[in-house]
Design a protein around this motif. Sequence first.
Motif, PDB file in Angstrom:
ATOM      1  N   ARG A 542       0.934  -1.150  -0.025  1.00  0.00           N
ATOM      2  CA  ARG A 542      -0.122   0.014   0.085  1.00  0.00           C
ATOM      3  C   ARG A 542       0.958   1.400   0.035  1.00  0.00           C
ATOM      4  N   PHE A 543       1.951   1.449   0.772  1.00  0.00           N
ATOM      5  CA  PHE A 543       2.974   2.367   0.726  1.00  0.00           C
ATOM      6  C   PHE A 543       3.546   2.533  -0.384  1.00  0.00           C
ATOM      7  N   TRP A 544       3.754   1.544  -1.327  1.00  0.00           N
ATOM      8  CA  TRP A 544       4.710   1.708  -2.571  1.00  0.00           C
ATOM      9  C   TRP A 544       3.621   2.333  -3.559  1.00  0.00           C
ATOM     10  N   HIS A 545       2.464   1.610  -3.614  1.00  0.00           N
ATOM     11  CA  HIS A 545       1.410   1.984  -4.531  1.00  0.00           C
ATOM     12  C   HIS A 545       1.108   3.423  -4.368  1.00  0.00           C
ATOM     13  N   ARG A 546       0.623   3.803  -3.181  1.00  0.00           N
ATOM     14  CA  ARG A 546       0.485   5.206  -2.771  1.00  0.00           C
ATOM     15  C   ARG A 546       1.649   6.319  -3.193  1.00  0.00           C
ATOM     16  N   PHE A 547       2.775   5.762  -3.110  1.00  0.00           N
ATOM     17  CA  PHE A 547       4.017   6.633  -3.524  1.00  0.00           C
ATOM     18  C   PHE A 547       3.911   6.735  -5.162  1.00  0.00           C
ATOM     19  N   LEU A 548       3.756   5.489  -5.528  1.00  0.00           N
ATOM     20  CA  LEU A 548       3.635   5.837  -7.255  1.00  0.00           C
ATOM     21  C   LEU A 548       2.367   6.537  -7.594  1.00  0.00           C
ATOM     22  N   PHE A 549       1.226   6.342  -7.077  1.00  0.00           N
ATOM     23  CA  PHE A 549       0.224   7.335  -7.374  1.00  0.00           C
ATOM     24  C   PHE A 549       0.490   8.668  -7.094  1.00  0.00           C
ATOM     25  N   ASP A 550       1.369   9.229  -6.120  1.00  0.00           N
ATOM     26  CA  ASP A 550       1.762  10.641  -5.894  1.00  0.00           C
ATOM     27  C   ASP A 550       2.695  10.835  -7.140  1.00  0.00           C
ATOM     28  N   LEU A 551       3.345  10.011  -7.738  1.00  0.00           N
ATOM     29  CA  LEU A 551       4.319  10.270  -8.921  1.00  0.00           C
ATOM     30  C   LEU A 551       3.610  10.423 -10.202  1.00  0.00           C
ATOM     31  N   GLY A 552       2.155   9.927 -10.058  1.00  0.00           N
ATOM     32  CA  GLY A 552       1.521   9.625 -11.529  1.00  0.00           C
ATOM     33  C   GLY A 552       1.718   8.578 -12.173  1.00  0.00           C
ATOM     34  N   ILE A 553       2.297   7.513 -11.935  1.00  0.00           N
ATOM     35  CA  ILE A 553       2.471   6.411 -12.196  1.00  0.00           C
ATOM     36  C   ILE A 553       1.240   5.380 -12.528  1.00  0.00           C
ATOM     37  N   VAL A 554       0.638   5.364 -11.303  1.00  0.00           N
ATOM     38  CA  VAL A 554      -0.818   4.512 -11.322  1.00  0.00           C
ATOM     39  C   VAL A 554      -1.840   5.522 -11.090  1.00  0.00           C
TER      40      VAL A 554
END
Length: 802
Positions: A542-554
């Motif tokens: 969940r941490f990595w996914h939210r980080f990738l969301f903040d980067l605009g990746i997911v």
Amino acid sequence: MYNHKIIEKKWQNFWEKNKSFKTTEKHNKKAYILDMFPYPSGAGLHVGHLEGYTATDIISRYKRLCGFDVLHPIGWDAFGLPAEQYALKTGNHPATFTEKNIDNFRRQLKSLGFSYDYDKEVNTTDPKFYYWTQWIFKELYKQGLAKIEEIDVNWCEGLGTVLANEEVIVIDNKKVSERGHFPVVKKPMKQWVLKITVYAEKLLEGLNDLDWPKSLKLLQTNWIGKSKGHNVNWKIKNLNEIIKTFTTRLDTIFGVSCILISPEHPLVNSLTTFNYKNSVKKYLEETKTKNELERTSLNKNKTGVFTGSYVIHPLTNEEIPIWISDYILMGHGTGAIMCVPAHDERDYEFAKKFNLSIIPVIKSDKLPYLEDGIHINSDFANDLNILDATNAIYDKLFEKKSVSKQVTYKLRDWIFSRQRYWGEPFPVLFDEDNNIYLVKELVKLPETNNIKPSGSTEGPLANIKSWMNVTINGKKYYHDTNVMPQWAGSSWYYLAYILKNNDGTYTPLDSNEAKKRFENWLPVDLYIGGQEHAVLHLLYARFWHRFLFDLGIVNTKEPFAKLINQGLILGPDGQKMSKSLGNVINPDDLVESHGADSLRVYEMFMGPLVESKAWNVSSLDGIRKWLDKIYNQFTYFMNGNIDISLTNKDLESETNILIKEVQENIEVYKFNIAISKMMVFINYLSSLNKINSTYSLKVFAILLSLFAPHLAEELLFIIKEKPIENQSWPFVEVNKIINKNISIGIQINGKVRADIEILPTWKENDIIENALKLPTIIKWIGDKKIEKTIYKENKILNFIVK
């Protein structure tokens, strides 16, 4: 009786040749159905593993039949400690036997007919995979979320490595490694740390919208441990310093007996006066021998030592003594608390032991008192409840610039270095001044047979001098000797399935094509796995996914929309399956003796998916007999017992009721009930001498394909229908369902003596009145008196007579 060996192999070959479970993107609706991917151990699968895999396969097959594009992949969590420990014990290289284990796991999964798209298969040890693990790490570093820090770590000598807090458990009041149960101690080391604490609030908020078990949400909520409170500044007498204490009960400030600080507090030396130096020094040395659990446990034997110093109470100007106690941890809050014995259990025990004053500030007959109430001994806050007293005290302290609102979390940053060999290398280089440089290309794990842990802060990679030392443009650099933990690959592997291409490559994570794919498939619609991953894999992912969301990746904030924790399959002895107990059931033996379909159906029929169930061989025998009965019934009808001149509206009705009931239970994951409905239908079919078409047989075979896919394919073949991949979920023709009145049993003193059909207009009194008119009931009651009547709606009517 059908030959399961021939039939199952036949249809497995058909599925593989035709790529029947290939992921498609033809429709407007999708279903991403995921298992927590396994670590490929040498022991292979046991029947406990299969419960979740069978459940996801049922849903995947159901969604395909309903016209969904389905992504149902499998992969291997192949890096990590288990493989390395086995390698050290046996002298094998982890890469060699890991590949062998994967081949065995894949063979077992295929033998059970799971509808995985093997073209999407991922392996965390594949350099093409962990290139992107390294890429995510580099992005975390660029955003300041990956740092090297000198910190107290959980050191496990038995494993020769550092462990994250989440990898440490407590047994008999001792901290041990989750893997192997080796002792764990605190040790200061320089380590890579991921700043998961920066995401604490986002991780809490994200839980609100997830369809997850309440118990699992609570585990994560408690692990993150958010506390809202206040920091209070206390001026130190005769010293130009302040102590900052964190409290969630500002309203109790008038009941403070002392200020307690952690043995690691930076002001310990400044606060210790000459007369108390020896006692403080001795106490600090004793504290170093204790682990965190021993320090924070609720036992009544609290320890502490007076520093000789005092603070000035910000509201009363009284002198408050400053003590050191090891139940205060520097990493929690500010490392200092206001000790209020009358309203805190641990503070109460501390005050009792050291004869400190105990001042109640809430009216109560017992101490310590932890509930709300009317305040006393609190000056201007007297007669107020907790909320009003807190607000009043805050206002006064705010005027004196002695208070601030504060939110704290129990969550600690993720210790990300491991002093091991079998893991992802860090994509960094250090120069001779220890400056860090990110490496653009893949940093591949070097091959070596010298993988023994060094037992120091350096990992086994330090033994490979030719790899360790690098010269670029005449300047010397060196690689990191540590590797990432096993959780690195599993924190994003569900994205890798989406990125995996037919040629074995991965679409770049940061490409526009990847964004399109994520928009098509995310989030995971159903994720099934064990609750033991609540604060490990699930929190990290969940941490990595939210980080990738903040980067605009997911494109989604959360990776897993719905999660189910399946119950345990216990051994025949009712205990958790383990090799040491000798109660592990090998699925290979059962596939050989009973067939894969029998095993699949039995695991789903044992009981509710989320509950633990004990293995029972005789029940498995019963399932096999039921499948034989189905096969025999189909062959009976196809051997000249179909008469198209017949009309059977009752069969049409029963068929549509079956579709409806199976569908309703599938959609709420009540697979055992769906199977029981199918059993009832087969009993009904067996009561018929002839049928007028193969339609009902076709419908049943399609429904059965979710649970027993090999036999279902063969049944469709027998009735000359196309394979499952060319079929659709049958439509419920509601107008063909004959509405039948409900019948219930009538009991006399708990024993069923008759039954009665209930008319739609009847109320409870009507049912009782008509039941008492039945000749059988009149006979059984006779001259006896009815003492009590118990009616359970639409279930049973019971007359208690004497």
